[in-house]
Design an enzyme around this catalytic site. Structure first.
Site, PDB file in Angstrom:
ATOM      1  N   ARG A 130      -7.795  -1.367  -6.966  1.00  0.00           N
ATOM      2  CA  ARG A 130      -8.184  -2.837  -6.638  1.00  0.00           C
ATOM      3  C   ARG A 130      -9.232  -3.143  -7.271  1.00  0.00           C
ATOM      4  NH1 ARG A 130      -5.328  -3.598  -1.382  1.00  0.00           N
ATOM      5  NH2 ARG A 130      -4.001  -1.535  -1.180  1.00  0.00           N
TER       6      ARG A 130
ATOM      7  N   ASP B 281       0.836  -1.251  -0.060  1.00  0.00           N
ATOM      8  CA  ASP B 281       0.171  -0.027   0.121  1.00  0.00           C
ATOM      9  C   ASP B 281       0.990   1.374   0.064  1.00  0.00           C
ATOM     10  OD1 ASP B 281      -2.170   1.762  -0.012  1.00  0.00           O
ATOM     11  OD2 ASP B 281      -2.939   0.609   1.841  1.00  0.00           O
ATOM     12  N   ASP B 282       0.891   1.883  -1.117  1.00  0.00           N
ATOM     13  CA  ASP B 282       1.511   3.344  -1.329  1.00  0.00           C
ATOM     14  C   ASP B 282       3.127   3.112  -1.352  1.00  0.00           C
ATOM     15  OD1 ASP B 282      -0.763   4.401  -1.181  1.00  0.00           O
ATOM     16  OD2 ASP B 282      -0.623   5.548   0.844  1.00  0.00           O
TER      17      ASP B 282
ATOM     18  N   LYS C 233      -5.978  -5.741   3.577  1.00  0.00           N
ATOM     19  CA  LYS C 233      -6.912  -4.691   3.131  1.00  0.00           C
ATOM     20  C   LYS C 233      -8.011  -4.915   1.860  1.00  0.00           C
ATOM     21  CE  LYS C 233      -6.345   0.205   1.174  1.00  0.00           C
ATOM     22  NZ  LYS C 233      -5.534   1.354   0.948  1.00  0.00           N
TER      23      LYS C 233
ATOM     24  N   HIS D 177     -11.234  -2.539   1.160  1.00  0.00           N
ATOM     25  CA  HIS D 177     -11.356  -1.057   0.207  1.00  0.00           C
ATOM     26  C   HIS D 177     -12.358  -1.192  -0.643  1.00  0.00           C
ATOM     27  CE1 HIS D 177      -9.471   3.130   0.151  1.00  0.00           C
ATOM     28  NE2 HIS D 177     -10.815   3.193   0.388  1.00  0.00           N
TER      29      HIS D 177
ATOM     30  N   LYS E 108       1.270   9.626  -5.794  1.00  0.00           N
ATOM     31  CA  LYS E 108       0.001   9.104  -5.658  1.00  0.00           C
ATOM     32  C   LYS E 108      -1.137  10.101  -5.947  1.00  0.00           C
ATOM     33  CE  LYS E 108      -3.081   7.159  -1.912  1.00  0.00           C
ATOM     34  NZ  LYS E 108      -2.935   6.733  -0.844  1.00  0.00           N
TER      35      LYS E 108
ATOM     36  N   HIS F 139       1.407   2.499   4.127  1.00  0.00           N
ATOM     37  CA  HIS F 139       0.513   3.544   4.234  1.00  0.00           C
ATOM     38  C   HIS F 139       0.352   4.255   5.414  1.00  0.00           C
ATOM     39  CE1 HIS F 139      -3.372   5.603   4.041  1.00  0.00           C
ATOM     40  NE2 HIS F 139      -3.800   5.098   3.138  1.00  0.00           N
TER      41      HIS F 139
ATOM     42  N   CYS G  62      -5.656   3.896  -4.292  1.00  0.00           N
ATOM     43  CA  CYS G  62      -5.966   2.511  -4.128  1.00  0.00           C
ATOM     44  C   CYS G  62      -6.995   1.857  -4.486  1.00  0.00           C
ATOM     45  CB  CYS G  62      -5.536   2.276  -2.316  1.00  0.00           C
ATOM     46  SG  CYS G  62      -6.333   3.810  -1.549  1.00  0.00           S
TER      47      CYS G  62
ATOM     48  N   ASP H 161      -0.150  -0.508  -5.110  1.00  0.00           N
ATOM     49  CA  ASP H 161      -1.394  -0.206  -5.763  1.00  0.00           C
ATOM     50  C   ASP H 161      -1.397   1.178  -6.259  1.00  0.00           C
ATOM     51  OD1 ASP H 161      -1.058   1.115  -3.130  1.00  0.00           O
ATOM     52  OD2 ASP H 161      -3.186   0.600  -2.466  1.00  0.00           O
ATOM     53  N   ASN H 162      -0.461   1.990  -6.122  1.00  0.00           N
ATOM     54  CA  ASN H 162      -0.163   3.471  -6.783  1.00  0.00           C
ATOM     55  C   ASN H 162       1.275   3.942  -6.435  1.00  0.00           C
ATOM     56  OD1 ASN H 162      -2.670   3.991  -4.319  1.00  0.00           O
ATOM     57  ND2 ASN H 162      -0.671   4.761  -3.986  1.00  0.00           N
TER      58      ASN H 162
END
Length: 567
Positions: free
Chosen positions: A97, A55-56, A155, A157, A410, A249, A93, A355-356
């Site tokens: 996904r 994540d991130d 996660k 989301h 991001k 994150h 994110c 994810d980004n």
């Protein structure tokens, strides 16, 4: 570069060289880009699939992608597999996904914008539901129908309601954080999604978390439990597993012992780390020699513009971030050890991605309003930073060290927001090692995995209901050396989020960072998006901007009338 950074850079280079030698790979671009020597060895049975999402995570945070953070487990997988230097996601994110699990554009899958950041003119519009639409057949649903055991840990989301839970969307075994993130020590856990972060197991809300909870440990540990449990429940069945970390994150939080291992490693500052990473990317063949990096935004005037106290705190923020990445890596190692012990590793396709791009939001400035409900009660005194009662970010300068050589971070449709770290590892692709620079979209993951599993992915009917078609492309022909690219040079591929737009067509790209101005780049020659060539090629600019209009119409894009998130 400063002596401490130079010493760490030489050490990291030596480690990577050793790993390259062990993997039988060359470090140079010529060796890395060589064509596959032969067809893949067919698997004896249907392959397993493990998709891991960070994540991130920044593009250069892993050692195998130029970073100085100790990530030996991910490095081994990356260096023994195929590193995807042209892999792209959505700018944030949940849209990413939705594309990963649907194989189609986020504006069609239900995440035209993030649920918590939906603009007023987008609310209640089709494609902007803020959760994975029932009109999508999720990747887990397709795998389950194809005879696979399906597992998620981490996660989600993609929806908060019971009918939107991963257990209701095809995951037979699930341990899920429903929201987009939260306190890594679980201190904000609540059974009520409106009051805190909510965790479910197999669709049932958990009333509490166990003592000693830490996100990365819990997500890896629960996936291992699910693998073992599902193996007993359905012996002989292959698996599709989705391991989705919330690290790194914000908030920046990690166990004390992990932070202690990073002490002093970032005292040289943003620019020194960024320079070292760029040099190492060239050495590894990840970028061409002489690649021009985009000049980073420096809202505080760079490292030398900081006071002694500000430098001390900034270095600590990055130490915590690095500790989070290292802890995540160690937990990936735990999962790999489990697969090795069970005898499933050699027949498991492992896909790793972020994810980004790296997160540039600053809790004290650009994120002050958004994060106020957390920071107002946090103890962000220096000695408490990184603990569960603190709440901090690491800011745009470190983020741009993570996205270099790309432009921005991001939330932007520039390369810095959408080109992310990714690799594939599988013994069945033993011939395909090194670096693959072809453009690959996160929407291509679903059709590619289904292709390898032998599960149909076409059509608009699934188990008696009408569903959206998969629009991503299977990368299997490219992975097997039967195609030079995944997407043809004349295929337009668009994206948009928070009003920042882009469209890629072969090596050409138009980018709008949210100011309404199109800029044209030759990405093959200028991956850092440093030279706008709109004046030189006005016809190409008109062509790609018209292509984006066509993309927007086909995917029901609604540009926001307000932008609440612009780091």
């Amino acid at each position: 570069m400063p002596a401490p950074v130079a010493r760490r850079f030489r050490f990291a280079t030596a480690v990577t060289a050793a790993l390259l030698a062990t993997s039988g790979l060359g470090a140079g671009p010529a060796a890395a880009q060589s064509a596959p020597a032969s067809a893949p060895v067919p698997a004896a049975k249907a392959p397993n699939f493990l998709v891991i999402v960070a994540d991130d995570l920044g593009w250069s945070d892993l050692g195998a992608f130029g970073g100085e953070i100790a990530t030996p487990n991910l490095d081994r997988l990356a260096l023994d597999g195929l590193r995807l230097t042209g892999f792209h996601t959505a700018p944030t994110c949940s849209p990413t996904r939705s594309m990963l699990l649907s194989g189609t554009d986020n504006h069609l899958a239900g995440l035209g914008s993030m649920a918590e950041l939906m603009a007023a003119n987008q609310k209640d519009k089709e494609g902007y539901e803020g959760y994975l639409r029932p009109e999508v057949a999720s990747l887990a649903e397709r795998f389950a129908a194809g005879g696979y055991r399906t597992l998620i840990s981490g996660k989600w989301h993609l929806g908060l309601k019971p009918e939107q839970d991963p257990h209701a969307r095809g995951f037979q075994y699930s341990f899920a954080l429903l929201q987009g993130g939260g306190n890594h020590f679980g201190l904000d856990q609540s059974a009520d999604p409106t009051k805190g972060t909510t965790y479910t197991r197999d669709g049932k809300v958990l009333p509490s978390l166990p003592a000693g909870f830490y996100s990365s440990d819990a997500f890896a540990g629960n996936l291992i439990d699910e693998l073992q449990r599902s193996r007993k429940d359905a012996p002989g069945k292959p698996f599709f597993a989705y391991l989705t970390f919330t690290a790194p994150h914000w908030p920046m939080q990690a166990p004390d012992e992990d932070i202690a291992r990073q002490r002093g490693r970032y005292d040289a500052g943003f620019e020194a780390i960024r320079t070292a990473r760029l040099a190492r990317q060239e050495q590894l063949g990840l970028v061409a020699k002489g690649t021009v990096a985009h000049t980073p935004r420096a809202p505080r005037g760079g490292w030398d513009g900081l006071s002694v106290a500000e430098k001390r705190e900034a270095a600590r923020d990055m130490e915590i971030y690095a500790a989070m990445v290292a802890r995540m890596d160690a937990n990936v190692g735990r999962v790999i050890d489990e697969l090795r012990a069970s005898g499933e590793l050699d027949n498991t396709v492992i896909v790793f991605l972020a994810d980004n791009g790296a997160e540039a939001l600053d809790a004290k400035t650009t994120g002050a309003k958004m994060l106020a409900r957390y920071t107002s009660t946090a103890d962000n005194s220096f000695d408490n930073l990184g603990k569960g009662t603190s709440y901090t970010t690491y800011g745009p300068e470190w983020a741009q060290a993570g996205t270099a050589p790309s432009w921005l971070t991001k939330a932007y449709a520039s390369e810095g927001g959408t080109r992310t770290v990714a690799f594939v590892n599988w013994k069945g692709l033993a011939h395909r090692k090194g670096i693959g620079g072809a453009y690959v979209s996160v929407a291509d993951i679903a059709p590619t995995l289904l292709d390898y599993a032998g599960i149909p992915s076409g059509g608009t009917r699934f188990e008696g209901r009408t569903v959206l078609p998969i629009t991503g492309k299977s990368a299997k022909p490219w992975l097997e050396g039967k195609a030079a690219v995944v997407h043809a040079a004349d295929e337009p591929i668009g994206t948009e989020l928070f009003g920042s737009r882009a469209l890629r067509k072969g090596d050409w790209k138009v980018t709008d960072i949210g100011d309404g101005q199109w800029r044209l780049f030759d990405i093959a020659k200028d991956p850092g998006e440093t030279q706008d060539v709109s004046d030189k090629y006005p016809e190409k600019l008109r062509e790609l901007s018209a292509d984006w209009d066509t993309y927007a119409k086909a995917n029901h894009v609604i540009l926001p009338d307000q932008v609440p998130y612009r780091p």
